[in-house]
Write a protein that holds these residues in place. Structure first.
Motif, PDB file in Angstrom:
ATOM      1  N   ASN A 190      45.879  32.912  52.970  1.00  0.00           N
ATOM      2  CA  ASN A 190      47.287  32.600  52.736  1.00  0.00           C
ATOM      3  C   ASN A 190      48.086  33.873  52.455  1.00  0.00           C
ATOM      4  O   ASN A 190      47.508  34.914  52.118  1.00  0.00           O
ATOM      5  N   SER A 191      49.389  33.793  52.555  1.00  0.00           N
ATOM      6  CA  SER A 191      50.254  34.920  52.219  1.00  0.00           C
ATOM      7  C   SER A 191      49.937  35.417  50.811  1.00  0.00           C
ATOM      8  O   SER A 191      49.702  34.615  49.907  1.00  0.00           O
ATOM      9  N   ASN A 192      49.933  36.742  50.656  1.00  0.00           N
ATOM     10  CA  ASN A 192      49.645  37.394  49.370  1.00  0.00           C
ATOM     11  C   ASN A 192      48.218  37.179  48.890  1.00  0.00           C
ATOM     12  O   ASN A 192      47.910  37.411  47.722  1.00  0.00           O
ATOM     13  N   ARG A 214      45.941  41.645  50.717  1.00  0.00           N
ATOM     14  CA  ARG A 214      45.382  42.840  50.086  1.00  0.00           C
ATOM     15  C   ARG A 214      43.872  42.905  50.319  1.00  0.00           C
ATOM     16  O   ARG A 214      43.225  41.894  50.576  1.00  0.00           O
ATOM     17  N   ILE A 215      43.325  44.124  50.185  1.00  0.00           N
ATOM     18  CA  ILE A 215      41.878  44.314  50.269  1.00  0.00           C
ATOM     19  C   ILE A 215      41.463  45.416  49.294  1.00  0.00           C
ATOM     20  O   ILE A 215      42.147  46.435  49.163  1.00  0.00           O
ATOM     21  N   ASN A 216      40.360  45.191  48.583  1.00  0.00           N
ATOM     22  CA  ASN A 216      39.781  46.176  47.673  1.00  0.00           C
ATOM     23  C   ASN A 216      38.269  46.094  47.756  1.00  0.00           C
ATOM     24  O   ASN A 216      37.710  45.151  48.328  1.00  0.00           O
ATOM     25  N   VAL A 217      37.618  47.080  47.167  1.00  0.00           N
ATOM     26  CA  VAL A 217      36.157  47.107  47.099  1.00  0.00           C
ATOM     27  C   VAL A 217      35.726  47.300  45.648  1.00  0.00           C
ATOM     28  O   VAL A 217      36.256  48.170  44.957  1.00  0.00           O
ATOM     29  N   VAL A 218      34.783  46.487  45.195  1.00  0.00           N
ATOM     30  CA  VAL A 218      34.137  46.733  43.908  1.00  0.00           C
ATOM     31  C   VAL A 218      32.877  47.540  44.198  1.00  0.00           C
ATOM     32  O   VAL A 218      31.979  47.093  44.921  1.00  0.00           O
ATOM     33  N   CYS A 219      32.843  48.744  43.646  1.00  0.00           N
ATOM     34  CA  CYS A 219      31.743  49.689  43.890  1.00  0.00           C
ATOM     35  C   CYS A 219      31.096  49.995  42.533  1.00  0.00           C
ATOM     36  O   CYS A 219      31.594  50.835  41.785  1.00  0.00           O
ATOM     37  N   SER A 220      30.020  49.292  42.221  1.00  0.00           N
ATOM     38  CA  SER A 220      29.468  49.377  40.869  1.00  0.00           C
ATOM     39  C   SER A 220      28.170  50.163  40.801  1.00  0.00           C
ATOM     40  O   SER A 220      27.428  50.271  41.780  1.00  0.00           O
ATOM     41  N   ASP A 221      27.926  50.688  39.625  1.00  0.00           N
ATOM     42  CA  ASP A 221      26.622  51.276  39.312  1.00  0.00           C
ATOM     43  C   ASP A 221      25.638  50.126  39.113  1.00  0.00           C
ATOM     44  O   ASP A 221      26.005  48.947  39.181  1.00  0.00           O
ATOM     45  N   LEU A 222      24.402  50.442  38.844  1.00  0.00           N
ATOM     46  CA  LEU A 222      23.351  49.441  38.653  1.00  0.00           C
ATOM     47  C   LEU A 222      23.681  48.554  37.460  1.00  0.00           C
ATOM     48  O   LEU A 222      23.996  49.047  36.374  1.00  0.00           O
ATOM     49  N   VAL A 223      23.619  47.237  37.661  1.00  0.00           N
ATOM     50  CA  VAL A 223      23.980  46.300  36.602  1.00  0.00           C
ATOM     51  C   VAL A 223      22.796  46.068  35.653  1.00  0.00           C
ATOM     52  O   VAL A 223      21.638  46.105  36.054  1.00  0.00           O
ATOM     53  N   GLU A 224      23.113  45.837  34.403  1.00  0.00           N
ATOM     54  CA  GLU A 224      22.074  45.622  33.393  1.00  0.00           C
ATOM     55  C   GLU A 224      21.109  44.506  33.781  1.00  0.00           C
ATOM     56  O   GLU A 224      19.901  44.608  33.551  1.00  0.00           O
ATOM     57  N   ARG A 255      47.506  43.108  41.683  1.00  0.00           N
ATOM     58  CA  ARG A 255      48.334  43.340  42.867  1.00  0.00           C
ATOM     59  C   ARG A 255      47.898  44.586  43.634  1.00  0.00           C
ATOM     60  O   ARG A 255      48.564  44.998  44.587  1.00  0.00           O
ATOM     61  N   ILE A 256      46.809  45.195  43.233  1.00  0.00           N
ATOM     62  CA  ILE A 256      46.369  46.432  43.871  1.00  0.00           C
ATOM     63  C   ILE A 256      45.818  46.166  45.271  1.00  0.00           C
ATOM     64  O   ILE A 256      45.360  45.058  45.571  1.00  0.00           O
ATOM     65  N   THR A 257      45.838  47.193  46.093  1.00  0.00           N
ATOM     66  CA  THR A 257      45.238  47.100  47.420  1.00  0.00           C
ATOM     67  C   THR A 257      44.780  48.481  47.870  1.00  0.00           C
ATOM     68  O   THR A 257      45.309  49.505  47.423  1.00  0.00           O
ATOM     69  N   GLY A 258      43.775  48.488  48.733  1.00  0.00           N
ATOM     70  CA  GLY A 258      43.241  49.741  49.255  1.00  0.00           C
ATOM     71  C   GLY A 258      42.481  50.541  48.242  1.00  0.00           C
ATOM     72  O   GLY A 258      42.255  51.736  48.430  1.00  0.00           O
ATOM     73  N   ARG A 259      42.015  49.906  47.178  1.00  0.00           N
ATOM     74  CA  ARG A 259      41.349  50.608  46.086  1.00  0.00           C
ATOM     75  C   ARG A 259      39.836  50.433  46.127  1.00  0.00           C
ATOM     76  O   ARG A 259      39.327  49.360  46.469  1.00  0.00           O
TER      77      ARG A 259
END
Length: 200
Positions: free
Chosen positions: A102-104, A148-158, A190-194
């Motif tokens: 959908n939009s947004n 919008r599009i973003n990436v979650v780039c995480s270290d190793l999770v507990e 509201r972030i994008t490209g992050r």
């Protein structure tokens, strides 16, 4: 919001699903379980998944495989495991999924520390993680209608540290709630490209 979480029954996906379910309608997609099943490495399966769930406000991908081994042991076909699954699986989720958004609306992809700080035996995994990070930054320039599009780039999770600790000497694992918060920030903000780098 109506949120689709691909990999919503995995180690991280389950916690993200639980958190988002507090405020949103969550649909879980998985290889063998969930509200809808999907083979992440097959374009037709991804298309069928979107057809079955319809229009969405957010799409989250926390899925994909890659082969871990020494470079000398990796064949071309071994590299294609990560390319076909974790890389093209997420690329195809964006290519196809944007038309169901959908939009947004937002798309959130998943990579990890290997994109920036690879360890032994992760040539293939590091490659596809880095590719997705770059892909998302470029896609953000082209999405229209407030999407919008973003990436979650995480270290190793507990929660999975014991399983992988030997591969990551000296790394401090990340509490699960910090990683979950990264997904919430991507979806509800509201972030994008992050590239949201989540570290301890």
């Amino acid at each position: 919001m109506k949120v689709l979480i691909i990999g919503g029954n995995g180690t991280i996906g389950k916690k993200v699903s639980e958190k988002l379910s507090e405020k949103h309608k969550v649909i879980i997609a998985g290889r063998n379980s969930g509200d809808v099943t999907v083979d992440f490495s097959e374009v037709s399966s991804i298309k069928n998944m979107f057809d079955s769930v319809g229009k969405l406000d957010a799409i989250v991908a926390i899925a994909g495989d890659a082969k871990w081994d020494k470079l000398d042991n990796l064949t071309e076909e071994d590299f294609y495991i990560g390319i076909k699954s974790k890389m093209m699986g997420q690329v195809n989720v964006v290519r196809i999924g944007k038309d169901y958004l959908n939009s947004n609306g937002s798309i959130t992809l998943s990579t990890g520390i290997l994109a920036d700080d690879p360890v032994d035996m992760t040539t293939s995994a590091a490659m596809v993680n880095g590719a997705i990070n770059s892909f998302a930054k470029a896609v953000a320039l082209e999405l229209e209608d407030g999407k919008r599009i973003n990436v979650v780039c995480s270290d190793l999770v507990e929660d999975s540290f014991e399983k992988y600790a030997a591969y990551f000497p000296g790394n401090t694992p990340v509490p699960m709630h910090k990683i979950v918060d990264g997904y919430v920030k991507s979806i509800e903000g509201r972030i994008t490209g992050r590239i949201l780098r989540i570290t301890a």
